[in-house]
Design a protein around this motif. Structure first.
Motif, short mmCIF file in Angstrom:
data_model
loop_
_atom_site.label_atom_id
_atom_site.label_comp_id
_atom_site.label_asym_id
_atom_site.label_seq_id
_atom_site.Cartn_x
_atom_site.Cartn_y
_atom_site.Cartn_z
N ILE A 77 42.90 45.67 29.75
CA ILE A 77 42.72 46.01 28.34
C ILE A 77 41.96 44.86 27.70
O ILE A 77 41.83 43.78 28.29
CB ILE A 77 44.08 46.23 27.63
N ASN A 78 41.45 45.06 26.50
CA ASN A 78 40.72 44.00 25.81
C ASN A 78 41.60 42.75 25.68
O ASN A 78 42.75 42.84 25.26
CB ASN A 78 40.28 44.46 24.43
N GLY A 79 41.05 41.62 26.08
CA GLY A 79 41.80 40.38 25.96
C GLY A 79 42.67 40.06 27.17
O GLY A 79 43.45 39.11 27.13
N LYS A 80 42.51 40.82 28.25
CA LYS A 80 43.29 40.56 29.46
C LYS A 80 42.37 40.17 30.60
O LYS A 80 41.24 40.65 30.70
CB LYS A 80 44.12 41.79 29.84
N ALA A 81 42.87 39.29 31.48
CA ALA A 81 42.12 38.84 32.65
C ALA A 81 42.83 39.26 33.92
O ALA A 81 44.01 39.63 33.91
CB ALA A 81 41.96 37.32 32.61
N GLN A 82 42.10 39.19 35.04
CA GLN A 82 42.63 39.69 36.30
C GLN A 82 42.08 38.86 37.45
O GLN A 82 40.87 38.66 37.57
CB GLN A 82 42.21 41.15 36.45
N TYR A 83 42.96 38.39 38.32
CA TYR A 83 42.53 37.70 39.55
C TYR A 83 42.09 38.76 40.56
O TYR A 83 42.72 39.82 40.68
CB TYR A 83 43.66 36.85 40.11
N SER A 84 41.01 38.48 41.27
CA SER A 84 40.47 39.46 42.20
C SER A 84 39.57 38.75 43.21
O SER A 84 39.49 37.51 43.23
CB SER A 84 39.68 40.53 41.42
N TYR A 85 38.91 39.52 44.05
CA TYR A 85 37.91 38.94 44.96
C TYR A 85 36.82 39.97 45.25
O TYR A 85 37.00 41.18 45.04
CB TYR A 85 38.55 38.43 46.26
N PHE A 86 35.67 39.44 45.70
CA PHE A 86 34.58 40.30 46.18
C PHE A 86 34.75 40.46 47.69
O PHE A 86 34.55 39.50 48.43
CB PHE A 86 33.21 39.66 45.94
N PRO A 87 35.13 41.65 48.20
CA PRO A 87 35.14 41.84 49.65
C PRO A 87 33.69 41.92 50.16
O PRO A 87 32.81 42.42 49.45
CB PRO A 87 35.84 43.19 49.83
N GLU A 251 45.19 38.79 55.50
CA GLU A 251 45.85 37.67 56.19
C GLU A 251 46.03 36.49 55.24
O GLU A 251 46.95 35.69 55.41
CB GLU A 251 45.05 37.26 57.43
N ALA A 252 45.15 36.40 54.23
CA ALA A 252 45.24 35.30 53.24
C ALA A 252 46.30 35.56 52.18
O ALA A 252 46.48 34.75 51.27
CB ALA A 252 43.88 35.10 52.57
N GLY A 253 46.98 36.70 52.27
CA GLY A 253 48.02 37.01 51.30
C GLY A 253 47.50 37.61 50.01
O GLY A 253 48.17 37.57 48.98
N LEU A 254 46.29 38.18 50.06
CA LEU A 254 45.69 38.75 48.85
C LEU A 254 45.88 40.26 48.76
O LEU A 254 45.19 40.94 48.00
CB LEU A 254 44.19 38.40 48.79
N GLY A 255 46.84 40.78 49.52
CA GLY A 255 47.13 42.20 49.44
C GLY A 255 47.54 42.64 48.04
O GLY A 255 47.28 43.77 47.63
N TRP A 256 48.16 41.71 47.29
CA TRP A 256 48.63 42.05 45.93
C TRP A 256 47.49 42.30 44.96
O TRP A 256 47.70 42.89 43.89
CB TRP A 256 49.57 40.96 45.41
#
Length: 360
Positions: A77-87, A251-256
């Motif tokens: 939503i506006n004003g929210k951030a999110q951790y992610s990655y580029f596969p 394997e790096a634990g980024l399943g979440w």
């Protein structure tokens, strides 16, 4: 060698400057342990302006973000951030990133300094939906004001309610007399605080006012060496160490942050990998015996057979013991398992522990 806008300020403060990701950056001022403790117990300021900043906008902005990132940006939503990655297309990771939703047609992506050009070319190559892309990396600076006293020390500089900005949320407003500054609670230290995004021409004014406002709280400039020990105590991944073009994000634990509720680059193969089960796992470990684990040291079993490598390691300033992370086969990854770190031909006893190492 590139220079951040505050390069002359760091040199005037007597910082030890080193090449990092193509930039001349301050690695330490007083010393790693002092700076580390300042952030854990008070307030310190990192200049992390070497990080990259991309703007994705237009009617198809979300479509592009959804395609190139692993997390589900439709939940933003506006004003929210999110951790992610580029596969990438081969089961590895192009980079790990933070995505910010400014509005439903404008997103910001913060990427690692060493990957700015690679990431830009990657996202551009996947932009078949004609989203508007702007590389703002050279125009903006970024300060990380971190520590349990950060909010209290900085509140006088803004009308924004700093204490009300939740973790992984952000506000845009006036800060230190400068308009349109992004104030984001997306720190990398585990000790609270926030990050400031502003244009290069405004950053020295902000830096000076930040240090004036923080005098009563013992504010100090902090180098990248302490940033590394702080993030390692939290068990946070570092690109180039725990995650690379070759390492599996699962394997790096980024399943979440890997959401199969949508299609994204290489999602089918990653889904198949998840269903088949991972072979290796990124673990945290503490040394039982004395020693300091370092990047690329071998991890061995009780028989002396090599089972993995240390991806990050240090002497924890907060815990007073050697800690690290590395990949091992799943059968060695259970919490409490005994492993050994090969340090100068000596196999030093360690045990697998749950991260974060540092508990507040």
């Amino acid at each position: 060698m590139k220079q951040v806008a505050l390069n002359h300020v760091h040199e005037a403060l007597g910082a030890k400057m080193v090449p990092f990701a193509g930039f001349n950056m301050p690695v330490q001022y007083e010393g790693v342990n002092i700076e580390h403790d300042t952030v854990r117990n008070g307030v310190g300021v990192f200049d992390v302006s070497h990080m990259g900043l991309f703007k994705i906008s237009g009617p198809n902005a979300l479509a592009l973000v959804q395609k190139v990132t692993s997390n589900d940006a439709s939940t933003l939503i506006n004003g929210k951030a999110q951790y992610s990655y580029f596969p990438n297309d081969n089961g590895g990771v192009v980079d790990d990133i933070i995505t910010y939703q400014v509005n439903d047609q404008e997103f910001l992506m913060v990427v690692n300094a060493s990957n700015i050009d690679k990431d830009w070319n990657w996202v551009t190559s996947k932009n078949d939906v004609n989203a508007t892309m702007e590389n703002l990396s050279d125009a903006y600076s970024l300060l990380a004001i971190q520590g349990p006293k950060a909010v209290e020390a900085m509140q006088s500089l803004t009308d924004l309610d700093l204490a009300a900005i939740k973790f992984y949320h952000f506000e845009t407003g006036t800060f230190a007399g400068v308009e349109n500054v992004i104030v984001s609670a997306t720190g990398y230290t585990g000790s609270g605080g926030f990050e400031i995004y502003a244009k290069n021409e405004d950053i020295e004014t902000i830096w000076n006012k930040v240090f004036e406002a923080g005098v009563a709280w013992g504010i100090k400039p902090i180098g990248l060496a302490a940033r590394d020990t702080l993030r390692l105590e939290m068990g946070y991944c570092l690109y180039g160490n725990e995650i690379t073009d070759e390492t599996s994000p699962l394997e790096a634990g980024l399943g979440w942050v890997t959401k199969f509720t949508k299609d994204f680059v290489n999602s089918e193969n990653l889904k198949a990998e998840k269903e088949a089960g991972i072979k290796n796992k990124l673990i945290g470990f503490e040394l039982i015996d004395r020693g300091i684990p370092r990047h690329d040291y071998e991890i061995v079993n009780k028989d002396g057979n090599v089972i993995g490598k240390v991806t990050s390691g240090t002497q924890s300033p907060s815990l007073g013991k050697g800690i690290g992370m590395g990949y091992v086969p799943k059968e060695f990854a259970a919490e409490g398992s005994e492993i050994f770190i090969r340090i100068r031909k000596n196999d030093v006893l360690a045990k697998v522990v749950k991260t974060p190492f540092y508990k507040k």
